[in-house]
Write an enzyme that holds these catalytic residues in place. Structure first.
Site, PDB file in Angstrom:
ATOM      1  N   SER A 151       0.863  -1.187   0.000  1.00 53.99           N
ATOM      2  CA  SER A 151       0.000   0.000   0.000  1.00 53.99           C
ATOM      3  C   SER A 151       0.893   1.229   0.000  1.00 53.99           C
ATOM      4  CB  SER A 151      -0.860  -0.010   1.265  1.00 53.99           C
ATOM      5  OG  SER A 151      -1.504   1.237   1.435  1.00 53.99           O
ATOM      6  N   TYR A 167      -1.596  -0.814  10.392  1.00 52.54           N
ATOM      7  CA  TYR A 167      -1.734  -1.022   8.939  1.00 52.54           C
ATOM      8  C   TYR A 167      -0.472  -0.536   8.228  1.00 52.54           C
ATOM      9  CZ  TYR A 167      -4.050  -1.160   4.357  1.00 52.54           C
ATOM     10  OH  TYR A 167      -4.396  -1.434   3.049  1.00 52.54           O
ATOM     11  N   LYS A 171       2.039  -2.953   6.231  1.00 50.64           N
ATOM     12  CA  LYS A 171       2.251  -2.801   4.784  1.00 50.64           C
ATOM     13  C   LYS A 171       3.729  -2.560   4.487  1.00 50.64           C
ATOM     14  CE  LYS A 171      -1.834  -3.706   3.347  1.00 50.64           C
ATOM     15  NZ  LYS A 171      -2.112  -4.922   2.576  1.00 50.64           N
TER      16      LYS A 171
HETATM   17  N1  LIG Z   1      -9.016  -0.547  -0.937  1.00 51.79           N
HETATM   18  C1  LIG Z   1      -7.943   0.191  -0.724  1.00 51.79           C
HETATM   19  O1  LIG Z   1      -8.008   1.407  -0.658  1.00 51.79           O
HETATM   20  C2  LIG Z   1      -6.583  -0.458  -0.634  1.00 51.79           C
HETATM   21  C3  LIG Z   1      -5.462   0.346  -0.801  1.00 51.79           C
HETATM   22  C4  LIG Z   1      -4.191  -0.230  -0.686  1.00 51.79           C
HETATM   23  C5  LIG Z   1      -4.069  -1.575  -0.411  1.00 51.79           C
HETATM   24  N2  LIG Z   1      -5.182  -2.339  -0.246  1.00 51.79           N
HETATM   25  C6  LIG Z   1      -4.989  -3.763   0.061  1.00 51.79           C
HETATM   26  O2  LIG Z   1      -5.662  -4.564  -0.903  1.00 51.79           O
HETATM   27  C7  LIG Z   1      -6.116  -5.773  -0.288  1.00 51.79           C
HETATM   28  C8  LIG Z   1      -7.610  -5.945  -0.533  1.00 51.79           C
HETATM   29  O3  LIG Z   1      -8.284  -4.839   0.022  1.00 51.79           O
HETATM   30  P1  LIG Z   1      -9.826  -4.518  -0.262  1.00 51.79           P
HETATM   31  O4  LIG Z   1      -9.946  -3.053  -0.267  1.00 51.79           O
HETATM   32  O5  LIG Z   1     -10.301  -5.291  -1.446  1.00 51.79           O
HETATM   33  O6  LIG Z   1     -10.491  -5.049   1.078  1.00 51.79           O
HETATM   34  P2  LIG Z   1     -11.746  -6.004   1.349  1.00 51.79           P
HETATM   35  O7  LIG Z   1     -12.047  -5.875   2.809  1.00 51.79           O
HETATM   36  O8  LIG Z   1     -12.844  -5.735   0.382  1.00 51.79           O
HETATM   37  O9  LIG Z   1     -11.169  -7.464   1.050  1.00 51.79           O
HETATM   38  C9  LIG Z   1     -10.347  -8.168   1.963  1.00 51.79           C
HETATM   39  C10 LIG Z   1     -10.581  -9.654   1.769  1.00 51.79           C
HETATM   40  O10 LIG Z   1      -9.711 -10.361   2.663  1.00 51.79           O
HETATM   41  C11 LIG Z   1     -10.446 -11.410   3.278  1.00 51.79           C
HETATM   42  N3  LIG Z   1      -9.847 -11.738   4.576  1.00 51.79           N
HETATM   43  C12 LIG Z   1      -9.710 -10.943   5.681  1.00 51.79           C
HETATM   44  N4  LIG Z   1      -9.118 -11.624   6.685  1.00 51.79           N
HETATM   45  C13 LIG Z   1      -8.870 -12.870   6.215  1.00 51.79           C
HETATM   46  C14 LIG Z   1      -8.277 -14.039   6.760  1.00 51.79           C
HETATM   47  N5  LIG Z   1      -7.828 -14.060   8.028  1.00 51.79           N
HETATM   48  N6  LIG Z   1      -8.203 -15.150   5.996  1.00 51.79           N
HETATM   49  C15 LIG Z   1      -8.654 -15.142   4.720  1.00 51.79           C
HETATM   50  N7  LIG Z   1      -9.218 -14.079   4.122  1.00 51.79           N
HETATM   51  C16 LIG Z   1      -9.329 -12.953   4.870  1.00 51.79           C
HETATM   52  C17 LIG Z   1     -11.863 -10.853   3.431  1.00 51.79           C
HETATM   53  O11 LIG Z   1     -12.815 -11.904   3.599  1.00 51.79           O
HETATM   54  C18 LIG Z   1     -12.020 -10.094   2.114  1.00 51.79           C
HETATM   55  O12 LIG Z   1     -12.511 -10.914   1.094  1.00 51.79           O
HETATM   56  C19 LIG Z   1      -5.748  -5.657   1.196  1.00 51.79           C
HETATM   57  O13 LIG Z   1      -4.523  -6.293   1.432  1.00 51.79           O
HETATM   58  C20 LIG Z   1      -5.595  -4.166   1.395  1.00 51.79           C
HETATM   59  O14 LIG Z   1      -4.755  -3.856   2.479  1.00 51.79           O
HETATM   60  C21 LIG Z   1      -6.436  -1.807  -0.361  1.00 51.79           C
END
Ligand SMILES: NC(=O)c1ccc[n+]([C@@H]2O[C@H](COP(=O)([O-])OP(=O)(O)OC[C@H]3O[C@@H](n4cnc5c(N)ncnc54)[C@H](O)[C@@H]3O)[C@@H](O)[C@H]2O)c1
Length: 267
Positions: A151, A167, A171
């Protein structure tokens, strides 16, 4: 010369993803299926309906193979069982998207030991375990490509109103985990790269909890003040990079922090 767009094809490749039904990953898997890849979709116990709907959609629309598995990325014994099932079901694994993750907002004073640990365990340990289990298969096969989810918050510290020490720490850890995995397995043909998205319009950008409401226009404005392009990212800003990193087009790319953040980390 080879046709350049053929380099981006995932035909004949098997792609595994954790956090498969999450906001970003379902877009990544739709793109991977569209590029011809077969899909093993993994997500938390309790996500059966979403996994079923996602894999059925991918199979019907793109005529690829897709199967789903429920597993918590912090449960080592179950992760090993699922890895063995994926290997038996598909025969090989060519790509991993380690996308499972959680977030927790709050000031350092508000963070409990348990909150901090749960973010670190799910995000860092879960990513390490995913990389290890599927990477070992790839090493045996002689190659593969791993994408970890870093991230912008792992490269610079988020400013108020986004207080999220665990977080940011996790990251940062995932970025350096990526560099270590890339260095250790480069000779085995296993590449490992990291996406570093900025503020996406949904998913983890949005606060679940007590700090600010995500639909508060003032909060949205404050976030955008730190983004030179002055907009949130959307999934299609990331999907091209995912296909590039999974495919042979990125055959000489490993250990990359792929920043896709509208310039957020420039200042
Ligand atoms: N959305 C953003 O702004 C953003 C920005 C930078 C990085 N990210 C990263 O991208 C990735 C996805 O984020 P997102 O926004 O789609 O979030 P989201 O919450 O929609 O998806 C996260 C997924 O991880 C699964 N999960 C959580 N804990 C778990 C566990 N212990 N075992 C198995 N599965 C598990 C959840 O069920 C979900 O499907 C994450 O790593 C997040 O940190 C997101």
């Amino acid at each position: 010369m080879e046709k350049v767009l053929d380099l981006f094809s995932l035909k004949g490749k098997v792609i595994v993803a954790t956090g498969a039904t999450g906001y970003l990953c379902r877009h990544f898997l739709e793109a991977a299926a569209q590029a011809g890849g077969d899909i093993a979709a993994l997500d938390m116990p309790g996500t059966e309906n979403k996994l079923e709907e996602l894999t059925q959609h991918l199979t019907e629309v793109y005529q690829i193979r897709a199967k789903w598995y429920e597993v918590n990325v912090t449960d080592e014994a179950h992760m090993m069982q699922v890895r063995d099932s994926v290997a038996a079901d598909f025969g090989h694994v060519d790509g991993l998207i380690a996308c499972a993750g959680i977030n927790h907002h709050g000031s350092i004073e508000e963070y409990s030991f348990e909150d901090f640990n749960s973010v670190m365990t799910t995000n860092v340990t879960g990513t390490f375990l995913s990389d290890k289990l599927y990477g070992e298969l790839m090493v045996k096969q002689g190659g593969g490509s791993i994408i970890n989810m870093g991230s912008a918050s792992g490269l610079v510290v988020s400013r108020y109103p986004r207080l999220m020490t665990a977080y940011s720490a996790c990251k940062g850890g995932i970025h350096h985990l990526t560099h270590s995995v890339a260095a250790e397995w480069a000779g085995a043909g296993v590449r490992c790269n990291c996406l570093a998205p900025g503020y996406m319009e949904h998913g983890m950008t949005h606060i679940r909890g007590h700090v600010r409401r995500s639909d508060d226009p003032k909060y949205q404005r404050e976030l955008m003040e730190s983004v030179p392009m002055e907009r949130f990212g959307v999934p299609k800003d990331l999907t091209g990079a995912v296909i590039y990193l999974l495919s042979d087009a990125s055959g000489y790319t490993t250990g990359l922090d792929f920043k896709i953040d509208g310039g957020l980390t420039l200042w």
